[in-house]
Design an enzyme around this catalytic site. Structure first.
Site, PDB file in Angstrom:
ATOM      1  N   LYS A  23       0.830  -1.205   0.000  1.00  0.00           N
ATOM      2  CA  LYS A  23       0.000   0.000   0.000  1.00  0.00           C
ATOM      3  C   LYS A  23       0.863   1.253   0.000  1.00  0.00           C
ATOM      4  O   LYS A  23       0.592   2.212  -0.736  1.00  0.00           O
ATOM      5  CB  LYS A  23      -0.905  -0.005   1.221  1.00  0.00           C
ATOM      6  CG  LYS A  23      -1.550   1.333   1.549  1.00  0.00           C
ATOM      7  CD  LYS A  23      -2.214   1.307   2.901  1.00  0.00           C
ATOM      8  CE  LYS A  23      -2.726   2.678   3.310  1.00  0.00           C
ATOM      9  NZ  LYS A  23      -1.616   3.630   3.602  1.00  0.00           N
ATOM     10  N   ASN A  24       1.916   1.272   0.821  1.00  0.00           N
ATOM     11  CA  ASN A  24       2.727   2.469   0.973  1.00  0.00           C
ATOM     12  C   ASN A  24       3.658   2.724  -0.210  1.00  0.00           C
ATOM     13  O   ASN A  24       4.339   3.747  -0.241  1.00  0.00           O
ATOM     14  CB  ASN A  24       3.548   2.387   2.258  1.00  0.00           C
ATOM     15  CG  ASN A  24       2.690   2.576   3.494  1.00  0.00           C
ATOM     16  OD1 ASN A  24       1.526   2.970   3.403  1.00  0.00           O
ATOM     17  ND2 ASN A  24       3.243   2.286   4.652  1.00  0.00           N
ATOM     18  N   CYS A 122      -5.223   8.734   8.784  1.00  0.00           N
ATOM     19  CA  CYS A 122      -5.365   8.161  10.122  1.00  0.00           C
ATOM     20  C   CYS A 122      -4.822   9.114  11.186  1.00  0.00           C
ATOM     21  O   CYS A 122      -3.770   9.729  11.002  1.00  0.00           O
ATOM     22  CB  CYS A 122      -4.629   6.823  10.202  1.00  0.00           C
ATOM     23  SG  CYS A 122      -5.365   5.529   9.179  1.00  0.00           S
ATOM     24  N   ASP A 312       4.363   0.323  11.863  1.00  0.00           N
ATOM     25  CA  ASP A 312       3.103  -0.310  11.472  1.00  0.00           C
ATOM     26  C   ASP A 312       3.015  -1.774  11.902  1.00  0.00           C
ATOM     27  O   ASP A 312       1.922  -2.352  11.862  1.00  0.00           O
ATOM     28  CB  ASP A 312       2.923  -0.218   9.952  1.00  0.00           C
ATOM     29  CG  ASP A 312       2.743   1.216   9.502  1.00  0.00           C
ATOM     30  OD1 ASP A 312       1.644   1.752   9.671  1.00  0.00           O
ATOM     31  OD2 ASP A 312       3.712   1.812   9.002  1.00  0.00           O
ATOM     32  N   VAL A 334       8.068   6.766  16.320  1.00  0.00           N
ATOM     33  CA  VAL A 334       7.730   7.295  14.998  1.00  0.00           C
ATOM     34  C   VAL A 334       6.475   8.166  15.044  1.00  0.00           C
ATOM     35  O   VAL A 334       6.469   9.296  14.555  1.00  0.00           O
ATOM     36  CB  VAL A 334       7.575   6.150  13.980  1.00  0.00           C
ATOM     37  CG1 VAL A 334       7.222   6.700  12.598  1.00  0.00           C
ATOM     38  CG2 VAL A 334       8.858   5.318  13.913  1.00  0.00           C
TER      39      VAL A 334
END
Length: 452
Positions: A23-24, A122, A312, A334
């Site tokens: 996705k990133n 988000c 993540d 982070v």
């Protein structure tokens, strides 16, 4: 309608699933295609909401986008771009994503102007756009603030400037790449992010004709070129999704084979997974993750930029750590607000305490800023079913894991957000034997079972 899952927990997950492109990376490679009017082809593309959002934004700017969902192939032809006429529609799309800010560089190169709507995403910590705008202004763009967003204009093109990042931010690195790649002169970017997704993006840009070198000290040099061309590229697999399913196997005492997973970008995760007591086996086609039986081990963990432990991966793993014996410490460096999701885990029976101090690692930039960015998890604690609301993408998947590991039936509200980054997650859950039922809750509270 609010997407909701009824989850009947307490059953180990077992079976095989597949992951496709990250996705990133995929959304950024789509933006890169706007740097040329020529056709680009991106393979291994997952069917996720972020791909839909970027596709629609590209079409609003005049690009042609064709997506073969079954084959996972995107064909993109920007042609003659223009600013969108439907600012309201663009703003509605932007409310679900922060990707529009990255359109600025390519649009300034091709049109001399760009419009960026107010941004969403988000709520896990500060992702200010000030840096993005500052870089664009330093390179020669002029900002005009409007009610629904900002208008950027570069009448005389963009010119290279040295860029130093106070923190190796992925988004800031991407913005600099898109801005510098066709700017006049050589840009030296110091303290850059070097995540695998960034390196794959650089590979795409090099295929397009860019001149980019990466040094071992996080310095990236971009020599601006006057023209770029279309590319054909296969996206690297989504290491975040792989880690999420691996944590699900651990928390539920399951056994999951993740086809498409690759070891090389997962090494820091795999080391931690083994220390916790999880088992894995790597082959040419994927990685098998399973709970080997016996007690899991508590650990001390610190998230970091690549090649450290990815932020993540933290939220799904925290769920698994509630099932580990002893006291685990997790220090998040982070995103400052990433532990907000733990409140619902406590409601499910987990013993988790949050702290402002930098625990279990080196002092970080959040240590004196009053953020709860460390947590202590005391386990093992059985989880009990509860009703939870998805707070963000990764936290939402973590709630699914908790509900699957818990005894009883949980209601997980807002699961549509998970579609942003997890392809066919409902089908995958069913393939793994999860006892889940998709329902929708109408605004008046009525329940509709099995609705799409």
């Amino acid at each position: 309608m609010v997407g909701t899952l009824r989850v009947m927990g307490g059953k180990p997950l077992g079976g095989e699933i597949s992951v496709r492109g990250a996705k990133n990376f995929v959304s950024k490679a789509m933006v890169a295609s706007l740097l040329t009017p020529e056709t680009s082809v991106l393979r291994n593309v997952p069917l996720i909401r972020d791909v839909d959002i970027v596709s629609e934004l590209m079409k609003m700017h005049g690009a042609s986008v064709d997506y073969d969902q079954e084959a996972g192939v995107l064909t993109m032809t920007p042609g003659q771009l223009h600013l969108p006429d439907d600012v309201v529609g663009m703003d509605m799309l932007a409310g679900s994503s922060r990707i529009p800010i990255l359109f600025a560089g390519p649009l300034l190169h091709s049109l001399g102007e760009a419009f960026i709507p107010d941004l969403g995403g988000c709520h896990i910590g500060g992702r200010p756009v000030d840096f993005h705008v500052n870089v664009l202004e330093d390179f020669g763009a002029r900002r005009i603030q409007e009610d629904s967003g900002m208008h950027l204009v570069a009448e005389h093109g963009l010119r290279a400037k040295p860029v130093h990042l106070p923190y190796p931010s992925v988004g800031a690195t991407e913005q600099t790449l898109f801005t510098a790649v066709m700017a006049e002169g050589i840009t030296e970017l110091t303290n850059a992010a070097v995540e695998p997704e960034i390196m794959d993006l650089i590979a795409v840009l090099q295929k397009m004709g860019a001149i980019i070198s990466v040094d071992t000290d996080r310095t990236i040099r971009i020599e601006g070129v006057s023209q770029l061309h279309g590319y054909t590229h296969t996206a690297l697999p989504d290491r975040i999704e792989v880690g999420s399913w691996a944590s699900a196997a651990l928390a539920t005492h399951g056994d999951i084979y993740v086809r498409g997973a690759e070891q090389k970008d997962m090494m820091s995760f795999l080391n931690v997974y083994r220390k916790v007591g999880g088992a894995f086996q790597v082959d040419d086609d994927g990685i098998r993750f399973w709970h080997p039986g016996g007690a899991l081990h508590s650990i001390s963990l610190e998230t970091d930029v690549h090649p450290g432990f990815m932020t993540d991966w933290q939220q799904p793993l925290v769920v698994a750590l509630t099932q580990a014996d002893g006291m685990s410490i997790v220090h998040e460096t982070v995103y400052e607000n990433r532990f907000g999701f733990t409140k619902s885990l406590v409601d499910m029976g987990a013993h988790i305490q949050l702290y402002r101090e930098c625990l279990g690692g080196s002092p970080c930039r959040f240590g004196r800023r009053n953020f709860y960015h460390s947590c202590v998890i005391q386990g093992a604690t059985p989880l009990q079913a509860a009703d939870v609301v998805v707070p963000d993408l990764r936290g939402g998947f973590s709630y699914l894991i908790a509900a699957l590991a818990a005894q009883g039936t949980s209601m997980v509200y807002g699961v549509d957000l998970i579609n942003r980054g997890y392809e066919h997650f409902m089908q995958k859950l069913e393939n793994l034997g999860a006892r889940v039922e998709k329902i929708d809750v109408e605004a008046n509270g009525d329940i509709v079972v099995g609705s799409d």
